[in-house]
Design an enzyme around this catalytic site. Structure first.
Site, mmCIF file in Angstrom:
data_model
loop_
_atom_site.group_PDB
_atom_site.id
_atom_site.type_symbol
_atom_site.label_atom_id
_atom_site.label_comp_id
_atom_site.label_asym_id
_atom_site.label_seq_id
_atom_site.Cartn_x
_atom_site.Cartn_y
_atom_site.Cartn_z
ATOM 1 N N ARG A 17 38.042 51.942 39.807
ATOM 2 C CA ARG A 17 37.477 50.885 38.915
ATOM 3 C C ARG A 17 37.846 51.394 37.452
ATOM 4 N NH1 ARG A 17 32.149 47.256 38.700
ATOM 5 N NH2 ARG A 17 33.287 46.162 40.233
ATOM 6 N N HIS A 35 40.229 41.309 40.602
ATOM 7 C CA HIS A 35 39.388 42.049 41.511
ATOM 8 C C HIS A 35 39.336 41.707 42.871
ATOM 9 C CE1 HIS A 35 35.442 43.820 42.453
ATOM 10 N NE2 HIS A 35 34.544 42.931 41.628
ATOM 11 N N GLN A 81 36.498 41.836 45.557
ATOM 12 C CA GLN A 81 35.453 40.530 45.154
ATOM 13 C C GLN A 81 36.148 39.256 46.197
ATOM 14 O OE1 GLN A 81 32.450 40.773 43.650
ATOM 15 N NE2 GLN A 81 32.155 38.766 44.937
ATOM 16 N N ASP A 138 31.295 33.085 36.962
ATOM 17 C CA ASP A 138 31.202 34.729 36.373
ATOM 18 C C ASP A 138 30.561 34.757 34.915
ATOM 19 O OD1 ASP A 138 31.447 37.348 36.652
ATOM 20 O OD2 ASP A 138 33.514 37.292 36.471
ATOM 21 N N CYS A 184 29.969 36.169 41.661
ATOM 22 C CA CYS A 184 30.334 37.794 41.888
ATOM 23 C C CYS A 184 29.309 38.736 41.922
ATOM 24 C CB CYS A 184 31.866 38.108 41.438
ATOM 25 S SG CYS A 184 31.903 38.100 39.691
ATOM 26 N N ARG A 191 30.567 41.876 50.581
ATOM 27 C CA ARG A 191 31.358 42.989 50.234
ATOM 28 C C ARG A 191 31.320 43.949 51.087
ATOM 29 N NH1 ARG A 191 32.189 43.304 44.639
ATOM 30 N NH2 ARG A 191 33.846 45.272 45.316
HETATM 31 N N1 CP Z 1 30.452 41.914 41.960
HETATM 32 C C1 CP Z 1 30.912 43.244 41.336
HETATM 33 O O1 CP Z 1 32.006 43.707 41.678
HETATM 34 O O2 CP Z 1 29.729 43.976 41.192
HETATM 35 P P1 CP Z 1 29.587 45.472 40.454
HETATM 36 O O3 CP Z 1 30.138 45.543 39.005
HETATM 37 O O4 CP Z 1 27.939 45.686 40.648
HETATM 38 O O5 CP Z 1 30.216 46.424 41.203
HETATM 39 N N1 NVA Z 2 34.343 39.510 35.291
HETATM 40 C C1 NVA Z 2 33.539 40.478 35.496
HETATM 41 C C2 NVA Z 2 33.237 40.646 36.987
HETATM 42 C C3 NVA Z 2 32.043 41.681 37.471
HETATM 43 C C4 NVA Z 2 32.064 42.495 38.879
HETATM 44 C C5 NVA Z 2 33.719 41.864 34.770
HETATM 45 O O1 NVA Z 2 34.853 42.240 34.748
HETATM 46 O O2 NVA Z 2 33.160 42.362 34.145
#
Ligand code: CP
Ligand code: NVA
Length: 306
Positions: A103, A130, A133, A222, A262, A290
Site C-alpha cells: 500500500r 484499490h 476493495q 467514500d 469502503c 475483504r
Molecule cells: N477500506 C480500506 O482499505 O480500509 P483501510 O484503509 O483501513 O485498510
Molecule cells: N479513497 C480512500 C480509500 C481508503 C480505503 C483513500 O485513499 O484514503
C-alpha cells in the site's frame, strides 16, 4: 508465470467471477469449520507506506486462516525510508516470501516492485486504484443483490482510487457505473478511456447525485479527502457538501438499493450517521468480505489453484 494484481484490468472477467465464487465458498467453509490450510508454510510480506486498519488486518487474518504467515513492514522501519530502490526490494523480498502486498502512494511504484519481484505482487491501495476493495465489494453485491450482472452502481462523491477501480470492474463485467462528482473531482479521463477501450464498460458521469441514484442498485460513497489529501480537507468539505449520502438522497433511489462505503467513513461528511447505521447500509459485511476475497486471491496467486 507469476500473476500480480495491480489493477482489476489484470484479471479476466472469468477470473473475477471465480474469485468471487471461491471467496463465498471459503466464507461458508470457515463458518462450517471445514476451511483447509491451503497456504501452510507460505509467507506474505506486507509493505505499508500509508496507514490501514482493514487491509492490514484482513490480509494478516487471511494468511493465518489458510495456515500461512505474514511479515508486516512500514516504510519507516524498512530501508524504503532510506531510498532503497523498489527494484532491489522486489528481488530481495522474493527470496524470502511467497507474495508481497503493498500500500503506497504511486501506482508506478507498485508496478516497479511487481516488475522486479518474482513472486505475486498485490496492490493494497495506491492514489490511483484499490482493486482488492472493489473485488471484495463484488462479493457483497452478489450476496445482497443475488448477482453482479447488469447492476447499476451509483458512485457519489470524489472520483478517487476506489471509483477508478469500479470503472475497471465495469470494463471487465459490463455493468453500469454512474459517477456523480463535483466539477474538477471527476475520475481521471485516462482511466475512463482505458476502460472504454476494453469494449463493454458502461461509465456515465453526472454532476447530479439524484440523477445518479435514480435507478441504482448500489449507492457507493467514500471520503472526500483521501490519504495524502489531508491539506485539502477543509476546502473539499465545501465543494462536496451537495454530494452527501443522506436520507434525502436515499429517498430518490429504488427501495432495494443498498448503501456501500469502503470505510473508514467520516460521518456527517460524505455519509450521515443515520444512513451508515440504517437498514440499507451493508458496510460492515463489506468490510468482512475483504477477508474472504483476499483468502481466495492469495490462494490463487500463491498456489495457482482457481
Ligand atoms: N477500506 C480500506 O482499505 O480500509 P483501510 O484503509 O483501513 O485498510
Ligand atoms: N479513497 C480512500 C480509500 C481508503 C480505503 C483513500 O485513499 O484514503
Amino acid at each position: 508465470m507469476k500473476r500480480d494484481l495491480l489493477t482489476i484490468l489484470d484479471l479476466s472477467a472469468e477470473e473475477i467471477r471465480q474469485l468471487v465464487t471461491r471467496a463465498r465458498a471459503m466464507k461458508a467453509e470457515w463458518a462450517a469449520g471445514s476451511l483447509q490450510p491451503s497456504l501452510a508454510g507460505k509467507v506474505l510480506g506486507m509493505i505499508f507506506v500509508k496507514p490501514s486498519t482493514r487491509t492490514r488486518v484482513s490480509f494478516e487474518v487471511a494468511m493465518y486462516r489458510l495456515g500461512g504467515h505474514c511479515v508486516y513492514m512500514t516504510a519507516g522501519d524498512t530501508q524504503i525510508s532510506r531510498n532503497e530502490p523498489l527494484s532491489d526490494m522486489g528481488r530481495v523480498l522474493s527470496r524470502y516470501v511467497d507474495g508481497v502486498m503493498v500500500r503506497t502512494y504511486s501506482q508506478s511504484d507498485v508496478e516497479e516492485l511487481a516488475r522486479y519481484a518474482t513472486v505475486p505482487v498485490v496492490n493494497g491501495l495506491t492514489d490511483w486504484f484499490h482493486p482488492c476493495q472493489v473485488l471484495s465489494d463484488l462479493v457483497s453485491v452478489e450476496e445482497e443483490l443475488g448477482s453482479i450482472d447488469g447492476i447499476h452502481v451509483a458512485w457519489v462523491g470524489d472520483g478517487n482510487n476506489v471509483a477508478h477501480s469500479w470503472i475497471n470492474a465495469s470494463a471487465r463485467l459490463g455493468f453500469t457505473v454512474t459517477l456523480a462528482c463535483p466539477p474538477g473531482y471527476q475520475p481521471d479521463p485516462k482511466v475512463i478511456e482505458r476502460a472504454e477501450r476494453q469494449g463493454i464498460a458502461k461509465v456515465k458521469l453526472t454532476g447530479d447525485p439524484r440523477e445518479a441514484v435514480r435507478s441504482a442498485d448500489v449507492i457507493y460513497t467514500d471520503v472526500w479527502a483521501s490519504m495524502g489529501q489531508e491539506a485539502e480537507s477543509e476546502a473539499r468539505k465545501g465543494v462536496f457538501k451537495p454530494y452527501q449520502v443522506n436520507a434525502e438522497l436515499l429517498a430518490c433511489a429504488p427501495a432495494h438499493a443498498v448503501v456501500m462505503h469502503c470505510l473508514p467513513a467520516h460521518r456527517g461528511e460524505e455519509i450521515t450517521d443515520d444512513v451508515m447505521e440504517g437498514p440499507r447500509s451493508v458496510v460492515f459485511n463489506q468490510a468482512e468480505n475483504r477477508l474472504h476475497l483476499q483468502m481466495a486471491l492469495l490462494e490463487w496467486l500463491m498456489t495457482g489453484k482457481s
